[in-house]
Scaffold this motif. Sequence first.
Motif, PDB file in Angstrom:
ATOM      1  N   THR A  61       0.820  -1.215   0.000  1.00 51.45           N
ATOM      2  CA  THR A  61       0.000   0.000   0.000  1.00 51.45           C
ATOM      3  C   THR A  61       0.852   1.262   0.000  1.00 51.45           C
ATOM      4  O   THR A  61       0.305   2.361   0.082  1.00 51.45           O
ATOM      5  N   GLY A  62       2.165   1.107  -0.090  1.00 53.52           N
ATOM      6  CA  GLY A  62       3.020   2.284  -0.132  1.00 53.52           C
ATOM      7  C   GLY A  62       4.445   1.933   0.233  1.00 53.52           C
ATOM      8  O   GLY A  62       4.840   0.768   0.259  1.00 53.52           O
ATOM      9  N   PHE A  63       5.239   2.967   0.495  1.00 55.25           N
ATOM     10  CA  PHE A  63       6.633   2.741   0.874  1.00 55.25           C
ATOM     11  C   PHE A  63       7.060   3.798   1.880  1.00 55.25           C
ATOM     12  O   PHE A  63       6.437   4.869   2.010  1.00 55.25           O
ATOM     13  N   MET A  64       8.158   3.493   2.596  1.00 51.52           N
ATOM     14  CA  MET A  64       8.787   4.423   3.528  1.00 51.52           C
ATOM     15  C   MET A  64      10.276   4.461   3.196  1.00 51.52           C
ATOM     16  O   MET A  64      10.939   3.424   3.170  1.00 51.52           O
ATOM     17  N   TYR A  65      10.773   5.656   2.910  1.00 46.69           N
ATOM     18  CA  TYR A  65      12.187   5.821   2.550  1.00 46.69           C
ATOM     19  C   TYR A  65      12.850   6.720   3.586  1.00 46.69           C
ATOM     20  O   TYR A  65      12.311   7.769   3.963  1.00 46.69           O
ATOM     21  N   VAL A  66      14.013   6.308   4.067  1.00 46.66           N
ATOM     22  CA  VAL A  66      14.782   7.084   5.042  1.00 46.66           C
ATOM     23  C   VAL A  66      16.230   7.089   4.586  1.00 46.66           C
ATOM     24  O   VAL A  66      16.761   6.040   4.197  1.00 46.66           O
ATOM     25  N   ASP A  67      16.900   8.256   4.606  1.00 45.20           N
ATOM     26  CA  ASP A  67      18.329   8.242   4.313  1.00 45.20           C
ATOM     27  C   ASP A  67      19.105   9.024   5.365  1.00 45.20           C
ATOM     28  O   ASP A  67      18.566   9.894   6.060  1.00 45.20           O
ATOM     29  N   SER A  68      20.383   8.655   5.513  1.00 42.11           N
ATOM     30  CA  SER A  68      21.300   9.290   6.451  1.00 42.11           C
ATOM     31  C   SER A  68      22.216  10.197   5.660  1.00 42.11           C
ATOM     32  O   SER A  68      22.898   9.754   4.729  1.00 42.11           O
ATOM     33  N   ARG A  69      22.249  11.464   6.013  1.00 40.46           N
ATOM     34  CA  ARG A  69      23.039  12.428   5.265  1.00 40.46           C
ATOM     35  C   ARG A  69      24.190  12.957   6.119  1.00 40.46           C
ATOM     36  O   ARG A  69      24.552  12.361   7.144  1.00 40.46           O
ATOM     37  N   LYS A  70      24.746  14.065   5.726  1.00 37.97           N
ATOM     38  CA  LYS A  70      25.889  14.642   6.431  1.00 37.97           C
ATOM     39  C   LYS A  70      25.557  14.824   7.908  1.00 37.97           C
ATOM     40  O   LYS A  70      24.538  15.413   8.256  1.00 37.97           O
ATOM     41  N   GLY A  71      26.413  14.313   8.756  1.00 46.57           N
ATOM     42  CA  GLY A  71      26.169  14.395  10.191  1.00 46.57           C
ATOM     43  C   GLY A  71      25.535  13.140  10.746  1.00 46.57           C
ATOM     44  O   GLY A  71      25.449  12.983  11.960  1.00 46.57           O
ATOM     45  N   GLY A  72      25.072  12.230   9.859  1.00 45.21           N
ATOM     46  CA  GLY A  72      24.473  10.984  10.318  1.00 45.21           C
ATOM     47  C   GLY A  72      25.495   9.864  10.300  1.00 45.21           C
ATOM     48  O   GLY A  72      26.695  10.075  10.238  1.00 45.21           O
ATOM     49  N   TRP A  73      24.996   8.617  10.332  1.00 46.75           N
ATOM     50  CA  TRP A  73      25.909   7.485  10.313  1.00 46.75           C
ATOM     51  C   TRP A  73      25.406   6.463   9.284  1.00 46.75           C
ATOM     52  O   TRP A  73      24.231   6.442   8.923  1.00 46.75           O
ATOM     53  N   PRO A  74      26.309   5.585   8.808  1.00 46.42           N
ATOM     54  CA  PRO A  74      25.864   4.514   7.901  1.00 46.42           C
ATOM     55  C   PRO A  74      24.930   3.574   8.643  1.00 46.42           C
ATOM     56  O   PRO A  74      25.208   3.171   9.775  1.00 46.42           O
ATOM     57  N   TYR A  75      23.826   3.223   8.010  1.00 48.42           N
ATOM     58  CA  TYR A  75      22.847   2.352   8.648  1.00 48.42           C
ATOM     59  C   TYR A  75      23.341   0.907   8.665  1.00 48.42           C
ATOM     60  O   TYR A  75      24.072   0.465   7.783  1.00 48.42           O
ATOM     61  N   LYS A  76      22.883   0.172   9.678  1.00 45.09           N
ATOM     62  CA  LYS A  76      23.254  -1.231   9.846  1.00 45.09           C
ATOM     63  C   LYS A  76      21.995  -2.097   9.819  1.00 45.09           C
ATOM     64  O   LYS A  76      20.876  -1.596   9.687  1.00 45.09           O
ATOM     65  N   GLU A  77      22.192  -3.395   9.969  1.00 48.10           N
ATOM     66  CA  GLU A  77      21.055  -4.324   9.931  1.00 48.10           C
ATOM     67  C   GLU A  77      20.049  -4.023  11.026  1.00 48.10           C
ATOM     68  O   GLU A  77      18.842  -4.147  10.823  1.00 48.10           O
ATOM     69  N   GLN A  78      20.543  -3.614  12.214  1.00 50.66           N
ATOM     70  CA  GLN A  78      19.617  -3.291  13.293  1.00 50.66           C
ATOM     71  C   GLN A  78      18.707  -2.112  12.918  1.00 50.66           C
ATOM     72  O   GLN A  78      17.542  -2.054  13.316  1.00 50.66           O
ATOM     73  N   ASP A  79      19.252  -1.175  12.139  1.00 53.13           N
ATOM     74  CA  ASP A  79      18.456  -0.031  11.692  1.00 53.13           C
ATOM     75  C   ASP A  79      17.390  -0.482  10.690  1.00 53.13           C
ATOM     76  O   ASP A  79      16.268   0.033  10.689  1.00 53.13           O
ATOM     77  N   LEU A  80      17.768  -1.450   9.839  1.00 54.59           N
ATOM     78  CA  LEU A  80      16.793  -1.985   8.901  1.00 54.59           C
ATOM     79  C   LEU A  80      15.673  -2.699   9.646  1.00 54.59           C
ATOM     80  O   LEU A  80      14.488  -2.558   9.310  1.00 54.59           O
ATOM     81  N   ASP A  81      16.042  -3.475  10.682  1.00 49.78           N
ATOM     82  CA  ASP A  81      15.022  -4.145  11.483  1.00 49.78           C
ATOM     83  C   ASP A  81      14.091  -3.129  12.150  1.00 49.78           C
ATOM     84  O   ASP A  81      12.870  -3.303  12.181  1.00 49.78           O
ATOM     85  N   PHE A  82      14.694  -2.076  12.688  1.00 53.67           N
ATOM     86  CA  PHE A  82      13.901  -1.041  13.346  1.00 53.67           C
ATOM     87  C   PHE A  82      12.961  -0.363  12.350  1.00 53.67           C
ATOM     88  O   PHE A  82      11.767  -0.190  12.618  1.00 53.67           O
ATOM     89  N   ALA A  83      13.487   0.004  11.179  1.00 49.72           N
ATOM     90  CA  ALA A  83      12.665   0.669  10.164  1.00 49.72           C
ATOM     91  C   ALA A  83      11.543  -0.247   9.686  1.00 49.72           C
ATOM     92  O   ALA A  83      10.416   0.205   9.443  1.00 49.72           O
ATOM     93  N   SER A  84      11.833  -1.542   9.551  1.00 48.50           N
ATOM     94  CA  SER A  84      10.794  -2.478   9.127  1.00 48.50           C
ATOM     95  C   SER A  84       9.684  -2.575  10.160  1.00 48.50           C
ATOM     96  O   SER A  84       8.492  -2.641   9.812  1.00 48.50           O
ATOM     97  N   ALA A  85      10.059  -2.572  11.437  1.00 47.40           N
ATOM     98  CA  ALA A  85       9.053  -2.616  12.497  1.00 47.40           C
ATOM     99  C   ALA A  85       8.205  -1.349  12.489  1.00 47.40           C
ATOM    100  O   ALA A  85       6.980  -1.400  12.652  1.00 47.40           O
ATOM    101  N   VAL A  86       8.859  -0.202  12.298  1.00 47.46           N
ATOM    102  CA  VAL A  86       8.110   1.055  12.206  1.00 47.46           C
ATOM    103  C   VAL A  86       7.187   1.028  10.994  1.00 47.46           C
ATOM    104  O   VAL A  86       6.021   1.440  11.064  1.00 47.46           O
TER     105      VAL A  86
END
Length: 543
Positions: free
Chosen positions: A253-278
């Motif tokens: 029914t849609g999508f959710m996109y998140v990116d890390s830019r200047k000042g952020g950090w490279p995302y890891k698997e735990q971040d993917l798990d968290f984003a999927s849960a959200v």
Amino acid sequence: MPTLRIKEPSRAENVFRLEADAALFGRTEECDLVLGGEGVSRRHGRFFRDQSGQWWVEDLQSKNGILLEGHRITRHRLADGDVLSVGEMTLTFLAGTSIWRGELDAGVTLADLTRAADTTIERAPNQAATVDARRLGALYKISKRLLNQRDVGGLIDAASSELSEALKAGVVVFGLTCDPEHHPDQLFVRPATMQRVGVTLSLSILRRTLDAKRSILIADTHSDANLQMAQSIVSGNIHSALCVPLMRDQAVTGFMYVDSRKGGWPYKEQDLDFASAVGAMVGTAVENARLNQAELARQRMEAELSGARRVQEAIMPSHWPEVDGWEIHGRHQMCHEVGGDYYDAIPTEDGRLWLVVADVSGKGAAAALLASSAHAGIHALVDRCTTPAELLTRLNRLMRRRPVSSSFVTCLAIMLESTSPTIQVASAGHPPPAVVPATGTPAMMTVRPGFMLGAFDDPEYENTIPPEIRTGESFVMYTDGVTEAMDPNGNLFGETGLLPALEQADQRTAPALVNAAVSGVEAFREGCRQSDDLVLLACRRTR
């Protein structure tokens, strides 16, 4: 699977999937893709796929040809986004399965950015996730905020705020749709200031997310040569990105996109798990909010229609005028909340009585509004007119001052006087009344026909003076909801059903004739739903 987005001259859009290796298009039924409109030949052209998998379009010696950017082509290798003109039709070739592409609203653009296998991680949305205690607390906080929201915009704001804080997100984009094969119904970019800057999403990653229903993590854009060269990645200083499908059961029914830019950090698997849960929580919450909004909209519509029905009932006669020498009775049954049938009995100060039955083309609220307009016009004109033909002429002029496209009104007007058995009749494309003698067989009255109201400028209407209505005789006016009532086999009630029903009335009074006609229609339908408004108006000479 490639698709064609087809735009008609009316601006309506359809989608055709190129499922086979070749598809013939033209205006005949033998074609795989049948196109209407001017300038389309019987066998206009064909789409085909070569051995390398590339799609082509070929003109089959059509009269008007195939145009690409204004130039006629004979054979052309198709690229994603090519727009072809075939007569009045516009065909856009889309190379991917989904039609989430091109320049979208809210400052979002899709680009063909690839992904590197060693920097990309994929997850099924229902795959078990590993979330640490800190993220569990964040999920609990998000769930509480989502529970307090009832509208989609509020849900997106709440989720975006928590995602930005938990993932140090440079941008969060939500795309919502009721149909995953079409453009998103709504796009949300947070923070909103990014709409002016512009956000570019990877078309290949978004397709993978939507079509494979998998969450995707681009762990490090700087280790991917293709992504390093992308202008959107460089200008945005994007370190890594997440893309999660929003699901309803097994449907996207849609999508959710998140990116890390200047000042952020490279995302890891735990971040993917968290984003999927959200994403799972947001997808469910959004669907619940949509259902809630749809229910509220339905309730508002029902309330508005109920109010409109009360207004329409108010313009119908609540009681029939008592005119010396005549008995009047009528019935009005709507098949929807509001309708376009109208009837009235209007006495004037000079002793005349006007009987009017009208039927507006179409059904529902638009027809009801036009019927109300006709009601107002008739009441304003009867005191100024001397004959039914004059009434119809003036009413038509009134309607033509501000015509409503593709709408017209049929109308039957009868004028009588209490002291005379003579009546005058004029018709604007309406069925004639039935004449019911005191004893014997009913028959249809002969009335000179006329044009429908609102269709033409200054048509001529003529008065008909039928034989005198003798004591005990009646005439019955009606709309086509009576004669066009259908039985389970699709047969029409017609005049052949109406006249016998009137003849079988237990008495020849006006109420008895109306009741007999209604009973005849209901018996004929045999339980089938009433498909049109029904109006009956009977008038009997009592002396």
